[in-house]
Design a protein around this motif. Structure first.
Motif, PDB file in Angstrom:
ATOM      1  N   LEU A  38      47.242  30.848  32.986  1.00  0.00           N
ATOM      2  CA  LEU A  38      47.939  30.164  32.234  1.00  0.00           C
ATOM      3  C   LEU A  38      47.627  29.702  30.574  1.00  0.00           C
ATOM      4  CD1 LEU A  38      49.217  27.430  34.986  1.00  0.00           C
ATOM      5  CD2 LEU A  38      50.619  29.596  34.145  1.00  0.00           C
ATOM      6  N   ALA A  39      46.267  29.640  30.642  1.00  0.00           N
ATOM      7  CA  ALA A  39      45.663  29.252  29.182  1.00  0.00           C
ATOM      8  C   ALA A  39      45.567  30.575  28.333  1.00  0.00           C
ATOM      9  CB  ALA A  39      44.299  28.658  29.321  1.00  0.00           C
ATOM     10  N   GLN A  40      45.840  31.660  29.022  1.00  0.00           N
ATOM     11  CA  GLN A  40      45.888  32.858  28.310  1.00  0.00           C
ATOM     12  C   GLN A  40      44.489  33.300  28.249  1.00  0.00           C
ATOM     13  OE1 GLN A  40      48.817  33.741  25.475  1.00  0.00           O
ATOM     14  NE2 GLN A  40      49.571  31.723  25.798  1.00  0.00           N
ATOM     15  N   GLY A  41      43.546  33.236  29.076  1.00  0.00           N
ATOM     16  CA  GLY A  41      41.965  33.476  28.840  1.00  0.00           C
ATOM     17  C   GLY A  41      41.679  34.658  29.772  1.00  0.00           C
ATOM     18  N   HIS A  42      40.621  34.990  29.765  1.00  0.00           N
ATOM     19  CA  HIS A  42      40.155  35.871  30.763  1.00  0.00           C
ATOM     20  C   HIS A  42      39.176  35.405  31.812  1.00  0.00           C
ATOM     21  CE1 HIS A  42      42.326  38.575  28.276  1.00  0.00           C
ATOM     22  NE2 HIS A  42      41.666  38.090  27.260  1.00  0.00           N
ATOM     23  N   VAL A  43      38.851  35.913  32.852  1.00  0.00           N
ATOM     24  CA  VAL A  43      37.685  35.544  33.743  1.00  0.00           C
ATOM     25  C   VAL A  43      36.597  36.553  34.231  1.00  0.00           C
ATOM     26  CG1 VAL A  43      37.639  34.520  36.572  1.00  0.00           C
ATOM     27  CG2 VAL A  43      39.414  33.971  35.007  1.00  0.00           C
ATOM     28  N   LEU A  44      35.535  36.096  34.109  1.00  0.00           N
ATOM     29  CA  LEU A  44      34.373  36.825  35.049  1.00  0.00           C
ATOM     30  C   LEU A  44      33.971  36.182  35.954  1.00  0.00           C
ATOM     31  CD1 LEU A  44      32.037  39.281  34.235  1.00  0.00           C
ATOM     32  CD2 LEU A  44      30.891  37.343  33.342  1.00  0.00           C
ATOM     33  N   LEU A  45      34.109  37.258  37.029  1.00  0.00           N
ATOM     34  CA  LEU A  45      33.620  36.876  38.553  1.00  0.00           C
ATOM     35  C   LEU A  45      32.437  37.487  38.773  1.00  0.00           C
ATOM     36  CD1 LEU A  45      36.868  37.105  40.793  1.00  0.00           C
ATOM     37  CD2 LEU A  45      35.255  35.189  40.705  1.00  0.00           C
ATOM     38  N   GLU A  46      31.309  36.815  39.030  1.00  0.00           N
ATOM     39  CA  GLU A  46      29.854  37.253  39.440  1.00  0.00           C
ATOM     40  C   GLU A  46      29.495  36.856  40.855  1.00  0.00           C
ATOM     41  OE1 GLU A  46      26.266  37.303  36.737  1.00  0.00           O
ATOM     42  OE2 GLU A  46      26.039  35.397  38.198  1.00  0.00           O
ATOM     43  N   ASP A 168      31.045  35.322  25.591  1.00  0.00           N
ATOM     44  CA  ASP A 168      31.839  34.370  24.883  1.00  0.00           C
ATOM     45  C   ASP A 168      33.458  34.767  24.956  1.00  0.00           C
ATOM     46  OD1 ASP A 168      31.588  31.946  23.746  1.00  0.00           O
ATOM     47  OD2 ASP A 168      31.867  32.856  21.730  1.00  0.00           O
ATOM     48  N   ARG A 169      33.808  35.782  25.127  1.00  0.00           N
ATOM     49  CA  ARG A 169      35.531  36.276  25.402  1.00  0.00           C
ATOM     50  C   ARG A 169      35.927  35.660  26.486  1.00  0.00           C
ATOM     51  NH1 ARG A 169      33.146  37.883  20.522  1.00  0.00           N
ATOM     52  NH2 ARG A 169      34.487  39.227  19.309  1.00  0.00           N
ATOM     53  N   PHE A 170      35.083  35.462  27.631  1.00  0.00           N
ATOM     54  CA  PHE A 170      35.622  34.955  28.908  1.00  0.00           C
ATOM     55  C   PHE A 170      35.805  33.750  29.011  1.00  0.00           C
ATOM     56  CE2 PHE A 170      33.697  39.139  30.229  1.00  0.00           C
ATOM     57  CZ  PHE A 170      34.770  39.817  30.899  1.00  0.00           C
ATOM     58  N   LEU A 171      37.119  33.258  29.316  1.00  0.00           N
ATOM     59  CA  LEU A 171      37.330  31.553  29.137  1.00  0.00           C
ATOM     60  C   LEU A 171      36.549  31.034  30.320  1.00  0.00           C
ATOM     61  CD1 LEU A 171      39.358  29.275  28.337  1.00  0.00           C
ATOM     62  CD2 LEU A 171      40.675  29.812  30.215  1.00  0.00           C
ATOM     63  N   LEU A 172      36.606  31.590  31.630  1.00  0.00           N
ATOM     64  CA  LEU A 172      35.775  30.880  32.704  1.00  0.00           C
ATOM     65  C   LEU A 172      35.030  32.159  33.414  1.00  0.00           C
ATOM     66  CD1 LEU A 172      38.925  29.393  34.647  1.00  0.00           C
ATOM     67  CD2 LEU A 172      37.383  28.303  32.745  1.00  0.00           C
ATOM     68  N   LYS A 173      33.742  31.806  33.843  1.00  0.00           N
ATOM     69  CA  LYS A 173      32.847  32.556  34.530  1.00  0.00           C
ATOM     70  C   LYS A 173      32.776  31.839  36.066  1.00  0.00           C
ATOM     71  CE  LYS A 173      28.260  34.303  35.440  1.00  0.00           C
ATOM     72  NZ  LYS A 173      26.806  34.159  34.920  1.00  0.00           N
ATOM     73  N   LEU A 174      33.417  32.319  37.052  1.00  0.00           N
ATOM     74  CA  LEU A 174      33.397  31.943  38.546  1.00  0.00           C
ATOM     75  C   LEU A 174      32.491  32.617  39.487  1.00  0.00           C
ATOM     76  CD1 LEU A 174      37.027  31.615  38.721  1.00  0.00           C
ATOM     77  CD2 LEU A 174      35.727  30.021  37.923  1.00  0.00           C
ATOM     78  N   LYS A 175      32.217  31.975  40.501  1.00  0.00           N
ATOM     79  CA  LYS A 175      31.635  32.734  41.986  1.00  0.00           C
ATOM     80  C   LYS A 175      32.423  32.357  42.997  1.00  0.00           C
ATOM     81  CE  LYS A 175      26.726  32.673  40.027  1.00  0.00           C
ATOM     82  NZ  LYS A 175      25.392  32.643  40.357  1.00  0.00           N
ATOM     83  N   MET A 176      32.682  33.480  43.993  1.00  0.00           N
ATOM     84  CA  MET A 176      33.304  33.300  45.020  1.00  0.00           C
ATOM     85  C   MET A 176      32.673  32.439  46.344  1.00  0.00           C
ATOM     86  SD  MET A 176      36.397  34.814  44.352  1.00  0.00           S
ATOM     87  CE  MET A 176      37.212  35.284  45.900  1.00  0.00           C
ATOM     88  N   GLY A 177      31.412  33.244  46.288  1.00  0.00           N
ATOM     89  CA  GLY A 177      30.514  32.621  47.539  1.00  0.00           C
ATOM     90  C   GLY A 177      30.902  33.230  48.933  1.00  0.00           C
TER      91      GLY A 177
END
Length: 319
Positions: A38-46, A168-177
């Motif tokens: 919705l924020a028109q960003g991108h996500v990095l899932l590590e 820096d181009r990724f809006l968020l960095k997430l982890k699933m677990g």
């Protein structure tokens, strides 16, 4: 406006619940991914392999009825394999552009840190500018355009750490677990016959998503909230445990993420709690810790949480 926001929140809940048919026990990761969209960003899932990173983006694409494409990053992948290439058509006696997978609406960049930095950089222009340039010709990407990149932890063999400019181009960095035991049993039950991803149907159209992205930009951010955001970000540049603090781009990213987080919770204004909640997800991957901090076992999120606690919370509510 309150009735309209309640209606929008109901639609967002439908989207979350639809994805939960595939993803068990991952509501926070689902909501944060929707925030980025919705924020028109991108996500990095590590995270480690097999915890559902790929399935999350596939479920999102099917739920919003968007064109999905996947790039499997490997050591021999070339930049043209990402963007596309011009091929000479002998019959027409001219070059024709064959689009690459980056031309989708929702793009899964799978195991992005398994390819060379040169190929990783092929994503930079598209993620930031939403267009690509091939043979001197600039082409606009599809709208909406959303990249969800996955990476295995950098301790794994055969991986290339992402440079700061790309992180820096990724809006968020997430982890699933890993899931809880009961959640894993539920996963086994759901996949015993037909996988739920195969029967997932859209609950939102492309036009509805574009409308919501526009509405997120209109979520009010008061001057006191903006000052709070800048205070948090600037404090990362003064912390003795942080070698490289967050950039002004991080301030913009945190504001946009706070707007989207307020929106999915049915508000047309942001509050300090929106900023506090989103800050670790937005800022953690933009920091470079000192060797002393790493030696002491400090993590970026621990340092951020301590930093946020020490930052004065504005009393005025943006409304």
């Amino acid at each position: 406006m309150n009735q309209q926001m309640a209606k929008q929140q109901t639609k967002i809940n439908e989207l979350v619940e639809n994805i939960e048919k595939v993803m068990v026990g991952k509501r926070e990761a689902i909501e944060l991914t929707i925030v980025a969209l919705l924020a028109q960003g991108h996500v990095l899932l590590e995270d480690v392999p097999g915890v559902g990173k790929t399935m999350l983006v596939r479920a999102l694409a099917k739920s919003v009825d968007l064109q999905f494409s996947r790039i499997q990053f490997t050591p021999d992948l070339l930049p043209s394999d990402v963007t596309g290439v011009s091929i000479y058509n002998q019959k027409e006696m001219k070059f024709e552009f064959q689009p690459g997978p980056i031309m989708g609406n929702i793009v899964l960049a799978d195991e992005i840190n398994r390819t060379s930095p040169k190929t990783q950089s092929a994503l930079l222009e598209s993620m930031e500018e939403k267009h690509i340039t091939v043979d001197g010709v600039t082409m606009r990407l599809n709208d909406p355009f959303f990249v969800l990149a996955t990476q295995n932890p950098i301790e794994y063999e055969g991986t290339y750490p992402l440079p700061e400019a790309q992180l820096d181009r990724f809006l968020l960095k997430l982890k699933m677990g890993y899931p809880l035991k009961q959640e894993e049993i539920t996963m086994l039950d759901r996949t015993s016959n037909v996988h739920p991803i195969d029967t997932l149907t859209p609950v939102m159209t492309r036009e509805e998503l574009l409308e919501k992205q526009n509405e997120v930009r209109d979520v009010h951010v008061s001057d006191s909230i903006k000052k709070y955001i800048v205070e948090i970000v600037s404090n990362t540049r003064k912390n003795p445990l942080i070698q490289l603090g967050a950039s002004p781009r991080a301030s913009i990213a945190l504001m946009k993420a706070a707007q989207a987080y307020a929106y999915i919770h049915g508000r047309d204004y942001t509050v300090p709690d929106d900023v506090k909640y989103m800050a670790p997800h937005v800022l953690s991957h933009r920091l470079l810790l000192t060797s002393e901090a790493k030696f002491e076992g400090k993590t970026d999120k621990q340092i951020l949480e301590d930093l946020i606690k020490k930052t004065m919370i504005p009393i005025e509510r943006g409304s």
